[in-house]
Design a protein around this motif. Structure first.
Motif, PDB file in Angstrom:
ATOM      1  N   LEU A   1       9.085   1.782   4.470  1.00 57.93           N
ATOM      2  CA  LEU A   1       9.965   2.103   3.345  1.00 57.93           C
ATOM      3  C   LEU A   1      11.338   1.475   3.510  1.00 57.93           C
ATOM      4  O   LEU A   1      11.917   0.973   2.543  1.00 57.93           O
ATOM      5  CB  LEU A   1      10.090   3.620   3.185  1.00 57.93           C
ATOM      6  CG  LEU A   1       8.880   4.330   2.566  1.00 57.93           C
ATOM      7  CD1 LEU A   1       9.062   5.836   2.610  1.00 57.93           C
ATOM      8  CD2 LEU A   1       8.681   3.860   1.114  1.00 57.93           C
ATOM      9  N   ARG A   2      11.873   1.479   4.732  1.00 64.80           N
ATOM     10  CA  ARG A   2      13.167   0.834   4.956  1.00 64.80           C
ATOM     11  C   ARG A   2      13.100  -0.648   4.628  1.00 64.80           C
ATOM     12  O   ARG A   2      14.017  -1.220   4.029  1.00 64.80           O
ATOM     13  CB  ARG A   2      13.608   1.043   6.406  1.00 64.80           C
ATOM     14  CG  ARG A   2      14.133   2.435   6.708  1.00 64.80           C
ATOM     15  CD  ARG A   2      14.846   2.476   8.038  1.00 64.80           C
ATOM     16  NE  ARG A   2      13.958   2.136   9.142  1.00 64.80           N
ATOM     17  CZ  ARG A   2      13.213   3.021   9.792  1.00 64.80           C
ATOM     18  NH1 ARG A   2      13.230   4.297   9.444  1.00 64.80           N
ATOM     19  NH2 ARG A   2      12.448   2.643  10.790  1.00 64.80           N
TER      20      ARG A   2
ATOM     21  N   ARG B   1       0.829  -1.208   0.000  1.00 63.40           N
ATOM     22  CA  ARG B   1       0.000   0.000   0.000  1.00 63.40           C
ATOM     23  C   ARG B   1       0.863   1.256   0.000  1.00 63.40           C
ATOM     24  O   ARG B   1       0.566   2.229  -0.715  1.00 63.40           O
ATOM     25  CB  ARG B   1      -0.936  -0.010   1.220  1.00 63.40           C
ATOM     26  CG  ARG B   1      -2.077  -1.010   1.129  1.00 63.40           C
ATOM     27  CD  ARG B   1      -3.142  -0.715   2.176  1.00 63.40           C
ATOM     28  NE  ARG B   1      -2.661  -0.976   3.521  1.00 63.40           N
ATOM     29  CZ  ARG B   1      -2.786  -2.141   4.153  1.00 63.40           C
ATOM     30  NH1 ARG B   1      -3.388  -3.156   3.538  1.00 63.40           N
ATOM     31  NH2 ARG B   1      -2.331  -2.286   5.375  1.00 63.40           N
ATOM     32  N   VAL B   2       1.932   1.225   0.775  1.00 68.83           N
ATOM     33  CA  VAL B   2       2.845   2.367   0.807  1.00 68.83           C
ATOM     34  C   VAL B   2       3.458   2.591  -0.571  1.00 68.83           C
ATOM     35  O   VAL B   2       3.557   3.729  -1.047  1.00 68.83           O
ATOM     36  CB  VAL B   2       3.954   2.150   1.854  1.00 68.83           C
ATOM     37  CG1 VAL B   2       5.046   3.210   1.721  1.00 68.83           C
ATOM     38  CG2 VAL B   2       3.370   2.196   3.267  1.00 68.83           C
ATOM     39  N   CYS B   3       3.846   1.515  -1.237  1.00 66.58           N
ATOM     40  CA  CYS B   3       4.445   1.626  -2.572  1.00 66.58           C
ATOM     41  C   CYS B   3       3.469   2.218  -3.575  1.00 66.58           C
ATOM     42  O   CYS B   3       3.857   3.042  -4.419  1.00 66.58           O
ATOM     43  CB  CYS B   3       4.923   0.253  -3.048  1.00 66.58           C
ATOM     44  SG  CYS B   3       6.418  -0.321  -2.238  1.00 66.58           S
ATOM     45  N   HIS B   4       2.208   1.806  -3.513  1.00 68.51           N
ATOM     46  CA  HIS B   4       1.200   2.344  -4.426  1.00 68.51           C
ATOM     47  C   HIS B   4       1.044   3.856  -4.234  1.00 68.51           C
ATOM     48  O   HIS B   4       0.991   4.615  -5.207  1.00 68.51           O
ATOM     49  CB  HIS B   4      -0.153   1.648  -4.198  1.00 68.51           C
ATOM     50  CG  HIS B   4      -0.265   0.306  -4.835  1.00 68.51           C
ATOM     51  ND1 HIS B   4      -0.228   0.123  -6.210  1.00 68.51           N
ATOM     52  CD2 HIS B   4      -0.397  -0.937  -4.296  1.00 68.51           C
ATOM     53  CE1 HIS B   4      -0.352  -1.169  -6.485  1.00 68.51           C
ATOM     54  NE2 HIS B   4      -0.455  -1.831  -5.352  1.00 68.51           N
TER      55      HIS B   4
ATOM     56  N   GLY C   1      16.679   4.284  -1.904  1.00 71.77           N
ATOM     57  CA  GLY C   1      16.022   5.569  -1.979  1.00 71.77           C
ATOM     58  C   GLY C   1      14.742   5.531  -2.797  1.00 71.77           C
ATOM     59  O   GLY C   1      14.463   4.566  -3.526  1.00 71.77           O
ATOM     60  N   GLN C   2      13.947   6.591  -2.668  1.00 74.12           N
ATOM     61  CA  GLN C   2      12.634   6.633  -3.293  1.00 74.12           C
ATOM     62  C   GLN C   2      12.694   6.676  -4.816  1.00 74.12           C
ATOM     63  O   GLN C   2      11.853   6.086  -5.497  1.00 74.12           O
ATOM     64  CB  GLN C   2      11.858   7.844  -2.771  1.00 74.12           C
ATOM     65  CG  GLN C   2      11.470   7.741  -1.306  1.00 74.12           C
ATOM     66  CD  GLN C   2      10.553   8.867  -0.873  1.00 74.12           C
ATOM     67  OE1 GLN C   2       9.985   9.570  -1.707  1.00 74.12           O
ATOM     68  NE2 GLN C   2      10.397   9.037   0.433  1.00 74.12           N
TER      69      GLN C   2
ATOM     70  N   VAL D   1       4.014   8.939  10.551  1.00 76.33           N
ATOM     71  CA  VAL D   1       5.063   9.070   9.544  1.00 76.33           C
ATOM     72  C   VAL D   1       6.210   8.109   9.855  1.00 76.33           C
ATOM     73  O   VAL D   1       6.829   7.543   8.943  1.00 76.33           O
ATOM     74  CB  VAL D   1       5.585  10.523   9.483  1.00 76.33           C
ATOM     75  CG1 VAL D   1       6.804  10.628   8.572  1.00 76.33           C
ATOM     76  CG2 VAL D   1       4.491  11.467   9.006  1.00 76.33           C
ATOM     77  N   ALA D   2       6.494   7.908  11.149  1.00 76.59           N
ATOM     78  CA  ALA D   2       7.553   6.969  11.537  1.00 76.59           C
ATOM     79  C   ALA D   2       7.251   5.559  11.047  1.00 76.59           C
ATOM     80  O   ALA D   2       8.149   4.829  10.606  1.00 76.59           O
ATOM     81  CB  ALA D   2       7.723   6.976  13.060  1.00 76.59           C
ATOM     82  N   THR D   3       5.968   5.170  11.094  1.00 77.89           N
ATOM     83  CA  THR D   3       5.572   3.846  10.600  1.00 77.89           C
ATOM     84  C   THR D   3       5.795   3.744   9.093  1.00 77.89           C
ATOM     85  O   THR D   3       6.274   2.719   8.586  1.00 77.89           O
ATOM     86  CB  THR D   3       4.100   3.568  10.935  1.00 77.89           C
ATOM     87  OG1 THR D   3       3.943   3.545  12.352  1.00 77.89           O
ATOM     88  CG2 THR D   3       3.643   2.234  10.352  1.00 77.89           C
ATOM     89  N   ILE D   4       5.466   4.797   8.373  1.00 78.55           N
ATOM     90  CA  ILE D   4       5.680   4.808   6.922  1.00 78.55           C
ATOM     91  C   ILE D   4       7.166   4.668   6.608  1.00 78.55           C
ATOM     92  O   ILE D   4       7.570   3.910   5.701  1.00 78.55           O
ATOM     93  CB  ILE D   4       5.120   6.102   6.295  1.00 78.55           C
ATOM     94  CG1 ILE D   4       3.606   6.175   6.499  1.00 78.55           C
ATOM     95  CG2 ILE D   4       5.468   6.175   4.807  1.00 78.55           C
ATOM     96  CD1 ILE D   4       2.834   5.012   5.923  1.00 78.55           C
TER      97      ILE D   4
END
Length: 279
Positions: free
Chosen positions: A252-253, A223-226, A263-264, A245-248
């Motif tokens: 991502l890590r 979901r984060v990637c989408h 990196g993004q 935001v810390a969870t996001i």
């Protein structure tokens, strides 16, 4: 390749402590040689994992909220590659024990869990999801502005300790050698590890968000990637998913490690390439 002289006998009548000192000195010699490019760092970690009877060892760099693995080994017979490392233990230490972070410092997960703040941390949730892991140790090798190099060891049985030979002696020696390593060695190791870890399934199945899930992303990570591919910021993603935001950033890590993206920009490129191949 360094020799694993686990049965090294310094002299006749040597005690168990003498043998342990001899093995640790031999390990430090090999560690130093690897930091000057004479031995493979992976071979030295393989020697170390047998010597301390650990399950896994990961040497990594945490820089600008991105975890980059330098080298890693695992004793899992059914795992061709070491498992992923999130850096959650290091993040907890950086947040709650910042004053104790210095080269050579060691931290044990079994002791950190006694902190009142540990129970609600991502490190605790990660540990709870891995019941076979009984402990972890973290050795701080170097601390620079925005960058920390660490050695993290995972145990499936309680680690052996010896009061006559405190681990701080070994960890300090390792950190001292780390400081004078060959220039550019770690950057080359990071690049080499990322290349070696490139998944064959990822080459064959380019869509990392596709139904085959070639790199093993969790639903939350997908979901984060989408959202990321749609151009949303970390805060916008957090608001949309009703998390912090810390969870996001933790998600991502994990995604960076599983995909090999640093990196993004690289991650978004991988996502878009996959969309192209799946269309």
């Amino acid at each position: 390749m360094p020799k694993d002289r686990s049965q090294l006998v310094p002299f006749e009548g040597a005690t168990d402590l003498h043998l342990r000192v001899a093995r640790d000195l031999d390990l430090i010699n090999n560690w130093n040689a690897a930091l000057f490019g004479h031995f493979s760092m992976t071979d030295v970690l393989a020697m170390m994992i047998r010597q301390v009877e650990a399950y896994g060892i990961a040497l990594y760099r945490f820089e600008n909220d991105c975890l980059q693995t330098i080298a890693a080994v695992s004793r899992a017979m059914d795992a061709p590659r070491p498992g992923s490392n999130t850096g959650n233990m290091l993040l907890y230490v950086k947040e709650h024990h910042k004053e104790a972070i210095q080269p050579g410092a060691t931290f044990r997960l079994s002791k950190l869990c006694q902190d009142p703040t540990f129970e609600q941390s991502p490190a605790q949730r990660e540990w709870a999801a891995q019941p076979k892991i009984v402990d972890k140790t973290l050795i701080i090798l170097e601390v620079k502005e925005g960058r920390t190099d660490v050695l993290e060891t995972t145990f499936h049985s309680p680690p052996n300790t010896n009061a006559d030979l405190p681990c701080i002696l070994i960890s300090t020696a390792m950190a001292n050698a780390w400081e004078i390593r060959t220039v550019g060695l770690i950057a080359r190791q990071i690049h080499s590890f990322a290349q070696d870890r490139s998944s064959p399934s990822l080459v064959q199945d380019h869509d990392i968000l596709g139904p085959r899930n070639p790199v093993g992303l969790s639903r939350a990570e997908q979901r984060v990637c989408h959202h990321l591919a749609a151009g949303d910021s970390a805060k916008e993603i957090a608001d949309a998913l009703n998390v912090t935001v810390a969870t996001i950033r933790t998600h991502l890590r994990n995604v960076y490690f599983k995909t090999g993206a640093h990196g993004q920009v690289k991650l978004i490129t991988l996502i878009n390439e996959g969309k192209g191949f799946s269309q």
